[in-house]
Design a protein around this motif. Structure first.
Motif, short mmCIF file in Angstrom:
data_model
loop_
_atom_site.label_atom_id
_atom_site.label_comp_id
_atom_site.label_asym_id
_atom_site.label_seq_id
_atom_site.Cartn_x
_atom_site.Cartn_y
_atom_site.Cartn_z
N PHE A 142 54.76 105.86 18.31
CA PHE A 142 53.64 105.65 17.31
C PHE A 142 51.78 104.61 17.55
CE2 PHE A 142 58.09 105.91 15.36
CZ PHE A 142 57.47 107.10 14.87
N LYS A 158 49.56 95.07 18.29
CA LYS A 158 50.41 96.24 18.79
C LYS A 158 48.97 97.75 17.87
CE LYS A 158 54.09 99.34 16.44
NZ LYS A 158 55.69 99.22 15.60
N ASP A 214 60.18 96.32 15.75
CA ASP A 214 59.77 97.31 14.86
C ASP A 214 60.52 97.92 13.40
OD1 ASP A 214 58.96 99.87 14.76
OD2 ASP A 214 60.08 100.98 17.01
MG MG Z 1 58.45 101.98 15.05
#
Ligand code: MG
Ligand code: ATP
Ligand code: MG
Length: 412
Positions: free
Chosen positions: A31, A49, A251
């Motif tokens: 993603f 990110k 994450d």
């Molecule tokens: Mg992830």
């Protein structure tokens, strides 16, 4: 993926949110892409990110931020530092700023060999500490525990070397392109005019990077052609083999609130780490992370997946997964398999598999001795630990804090 709804096309030297200056790529996932940046205001390195811009990934990123805020500052969970949005040619992207970490532990698993057992224990202990906090203090289930999501902590020197290496690479690239490194400050000045960045800060940063580069030049290896510059540092691999190894869980994009125990609202967990209750679509909660931790512990210790199901001509991947579980851990009791919504797809009325007719029982302890040549005592201790994390009934499965008291980890 670099299209509308996909990744933001990041360039080295881009400046985000008027403060985050991009130095190199740290990694990427399904993603997002993740970048090492120098924070002009905080005067520190950060990991940025940048999530794909489509609706679903944006929702998941907002969810990740919400979870990270709820978690706050914890010893074993990556720390959130900031978040913002950026609009580019592919749409509007959520950006999440984190402390910088190093490689994921996946990097250190030698196929068919794994990692030395004392290091496996160090890693698993810390993951369980992180999970204990997530489950009991934050009320959060991670739902994606796997080696890729466990990152090694790195010290400032490591990050400085990484940044210097990135800078060296960038400079080489610029030279190749016919522009001298000395033009860099002007480039940055011109881009900063649009964004009103304090020029003095930009100069400070340039000065800092250049001086770091000078100090570290001799220690830095020749940049590899790898996409991720972390790979170009030779000492990063050795680092993980030291007993003072520290890891953190990252994450939290798929994490969910443990009070909202779901009854099959979509697939959770990455396939090899998916637990029994998720496979049969029964209610789930924190124990799903414990099952994944067991799968990961086995993988770290042997270099093989614990379960790696494949679809056949007459059966699905899910049915194969359930059959592999049965072969290793024994028959799944009726009250467990009848608790799932999807059971009729895989089991007959009498509890046999619908499409897989032959099963070969091969218990965990025997597998460790016969296939991996472990000493019987080591195999028995490890198998006993894993069995308590792989209990079919989630209510019977050891909690993270109970796992931490297990002799396999305490050495008692
Ligand atoms: Mg992830
Ligand atoms: P996934 O497909 O696993 O859901 P994702 O798009 O949600 O991925 P992350 O797993 O958060 O993204 O990050 C992708 C990769 O970027 C990680 O596997 C790791 O290599 C790197 N990375 C993420 N966070 C950091 C960090 N704080 N410091 C250094 N590298 C990081
Ligand atoms: Mg990930």
């Amino acid at each position: 993926d670099y299209a509308v709804g996909g990744f933001y096309p990041v360039m080295i030297g881009d400046l985000f949110h008027e403060r985050y200056y991009v130095l190199c790529k740290l990694g990427w996932g399904t993603f997002s892409t993740v970048w090492l940046c120098w924070d002009l205001i905080g005067k520190r390195y950060v990991a940025l990110k940048i999530v794909k811009s489509n609706y679903i990934d944006t929702k998941s990123a907002q969810h990740e931020i919400k979870n990270l805020r709820c978690v706050g500052k914890r010893k074993k969970i990556v720390q959130l530092l900031d978040d913002f949005k950026v609009t580019g040619v592919n749409g509007t992207h959520i950006c999440i700023v984190f402390e910088v970490l190093g490689h994921s532990i996946l990097k250190f698993i030698r196929p068919k060999v794994g990692i030395p057992l004392p290091i496996v224990k160090t890693i698993i202990r810390q993951v369980l500490e992180g999970l204990d906090e997530l489950h009991t203090k934050c009320g959060i289930v991670h739902t994606d525990i796997k080696p890729e999501n466990i990152l090694v902590c790195v010290d400032d020197l490591f990050v400085q070397k990484l940044a210097a290496n990135a800078w060296k690479c960038h400079r080489t690239g610029m030279k190749l392109a016919g522009s001298l490194v000395s033009s860099f400050p002007q480039n940055l000045q011109s881009s900063s005019e649009n964004t009103n960045v304090n020029q003095k800060k930009v100069e400070e940063m340039t000065h800092l990077l250049l001086s770091q580069l000078q100090h570290l030049e001799s220690a830095v290896s020749h940049p590899s052609s790898s996409d991720s510059l972390v790979d170009s540092l030779p000492d990063s691999v050795n680092k993980v083999c030291s007993s003072d190894l520290v890891v953190k869980i990252v994450d939290l994009g798929s994490a969910c609130c443990s009070e909202l125990i779901s009854n099959c609202s979509g697939t959770i967990q990455t396939r090899p780490y998916r637990c029994l209750e998720s496979l049969i679509c029964a209610e789930y909660g924190p124990p799903v992370d414990i099952w994944s931790t067991a799968c990961m512990a086995f993988e770290l210790a042997t270099g093989d997946y614990l379960f790696f199901p494949e679809a056949g001509d007459h059966y699905s991947k899910d049915e194969d997964h359930l059959a592999l579980i049965t072969e290793l851990l024994g028959e799944i009791p009726k009250d467990i398999w009848t608790s799932g919504k999807m059971t009729h797809l895989y089991f007959t009325e009498t509890g046999g598999f619908r499409n897989i007719k032959t099963l070969e029982q091969w218990g965990l302890c025997e597998v460790l001795i016969e296939k991996y040549r472990w000493l019987p005592r080591e195999a028995r201790d490890f198998a006993e630990f894993l069995h308590s994390l792989l209990a079919f009934d989630p209510k019977q499965r050891a909690t993270a804090s109970e796992c931490l008291l297990h002799p396999w980890l305490t050495g008692a």
